[in-house]
Design an enzyme around this catalytic site. Sequence first.
Site, short mmCIF file in Angstrom:
data_model
loop_
_atom_site.label_atom_id
_atom_site.label_comp_id
_atom_site.label_asym_id
_atom_site.label_seq_id
_atom_site.Cartn_x
_atom_site.Cartn_y
_atom_site.Cartn_z
N CYS A 1 0.82 -1.20 0.00
CA CYS A 1 0.00 0.00 0.00
C CYS A 1 0.86 1.26 0.00
CB CYS A 1 -0.95 0.01 1.19
SG CYS A 1 -0.12 -0.04 2.80
N ASN A 2 2.12 1.14 0.40
CA ASN A 2 2.98 2.32 0.50
C ASN A 2 4.07 2.40 -0.56
OD1 ASN A 2 1.80 3.60 2.71
ND2 ASN A 2 2.88 2.29 4.16
N ARG A 3 4.24 1.34 -1.36
CA ARG A 3 5.35 1.37 -2.30
C ARG A 3 5.13 0.37 -3.44
NH1 ARG A 3 9.72 1.68 0.24
NH2 ARG A 3 8.79 1.86 2.31
N SER B 1 9.18 2.56 6.46
CA SER B 1 7.72 2.49 6.43
C SER B 1 7.09 3.79 6.90
CB SER B 1 7.22 1.34 7.32
OG SER B 1 7.71 0.11 6.87
N GLY C 1 -12.68 -7.18 3.08
CA GLY C 1 -11.35 -7.76 2.89
C GLY C 1 -11.02 -8.70 4.04
N ALA C 2 -10.15 -9.66 3.77
CA ALA C 2 -9.81 -10.65 4.80
C ALA C 2 -8.33 -10.96 4.81
CB ALA C 2 -10.63 -11.94 4.59
N GLU D 1 -4.09 -9.53 5.66
CA GLU D 1 -3.32 -9.19 6.85
C GLU D 1 -3.73 -7.84 7.44
OE1 GLU D 1 0.88 -9.41 6.58
OE2 GLU D 1 0.92 -11.42 5.75
N MET D 2 -3.99 -6.86 6.57
CA MET D 2 -4.36 -5.54 7.06
C MET D 2 -5.69 -5.59 7.79
SD MET D 2 -2.95 -2.47 7.00
CE MET D 2 -2.07 -2.07 5.51
N ALA D 3 -6.65 -6.32 7.24
CA ALA D 3 -7.95 -6.46 7.90
C ALA D 3 -7.79 -7.19 9.24
CB ALA D 3 -8.92 -7.22 7.00
#
Length: 423
Positions: A50-52, A110, A191-192, A194-196
């Site tokens: 999501c960041n790169r 990060s 969503g399911a 890692e972030m969720a």
Amino acid sequence: MRLTMIGCNHKSADITLREQLAFSPEQVVVALHIWAKYHAQYEAVLLSTCNRTELYVASENGTIPDAPQICRFLCEVKNIPVETLQHALTQLHDDDVVSHLFEVAGSLDSMVVGEPQVLSQVKAAYQLADEAGTTGPIMHGLFQASLKTAKRIVAETEIHQRRVSIPSVAVVDFALQIFEQLDDKKTLVLGAGEMADETLRYLTGHGAKMVIVINRNRDRAEALARQWQGQTDLWENRVQRLAGADLVVSATGASEPVVRLDDYLAVEPLRKGKPLFVLDLAVPRDFDPAIGKRDGVFLYAIDDLKEACEHNRVSRNRELPRANRIIKQESGRFLREMRHRATGDVIRQLQAGWSEIKNVELARLFNKMPNLTEEEQAEVRYAFERLINKLLHPPLESLRDEAKHGVPGMLLDALAQLFRLKD
């Protein structure tokens, strides 16, 4: 050995640009297969979070695609005009690539320093590239060394002692500023991954009880819901579920919004003015940004967390020197190993070639002097070996010295050409 990294991150590009260049795991595989078709001689790993989005390229033969060529590749596979992203793409080469990847894996680069997900993301990127057949000895060594570095940072510093991540910052610094408590709020998770999962960890830790998980893959949704004592629903019902939600966490891997403005406008009357807090942690974004302009909607995307994440970075600055020392140690170790490997073949070929000449000449000499005793023959052999070693010593020492301070490409090429060594 040559290394290049071309890409963008949260420092060089805003979310609008990053989401255009974001790759899902399936898209990463497709991109790497295209790379292998046209650039099979170069190793490549594509890291997209999501960041790169960063493409790492390696070569053993001293040549490597230039930055514009790699930039065009990224833009072509994403169907983006080069002019759109060219100014936002960062490029690094050789030693700087090694240090950068080690910082990424160690979560020093990060948005939230110490973010726990990034290490698994780096590992997953390498595994996808390995399965796609675009890795080789350099990428294998580089990414294995980056994982080792990250583990040392976890073990030897306090950067990771508290599980501070984008989800934790989102919950503590944003959700709890709007809702005094979460135990009476209905939480909808889209969503399911890692972030969720990470966000639910913090939400339930702060009292959230009424949780509904929706994902395209129903089995994954049910598995995540069971873990956090929640419920599930069909993907087709996600918009309908917005009508009763107080808090929404969206972190899918979709390539376009999963909730558009028209979708929200259809359920907005059913909400009767009740506030809606939305954490859109996906890149590309899951929610149409225009939804955030509606009355009572508090919509936050990844870039909205930057200020809170910066506070986190400041609080952890005292640990950074220790982590940076680890990165310096490990990157130095990796580069020495790679350079030693690069010079090893030339050294072995030089020694083997001269040894062959020595043996031929000794055999010719001993045939002409059959009366030499074994002791005398041994003395002659010893003299020949000393002579060869002394003749080889200056070029080999120059090669070793060059390898300690940089990539000895020009010297390697010169020696290979002068002594007609194999490629």
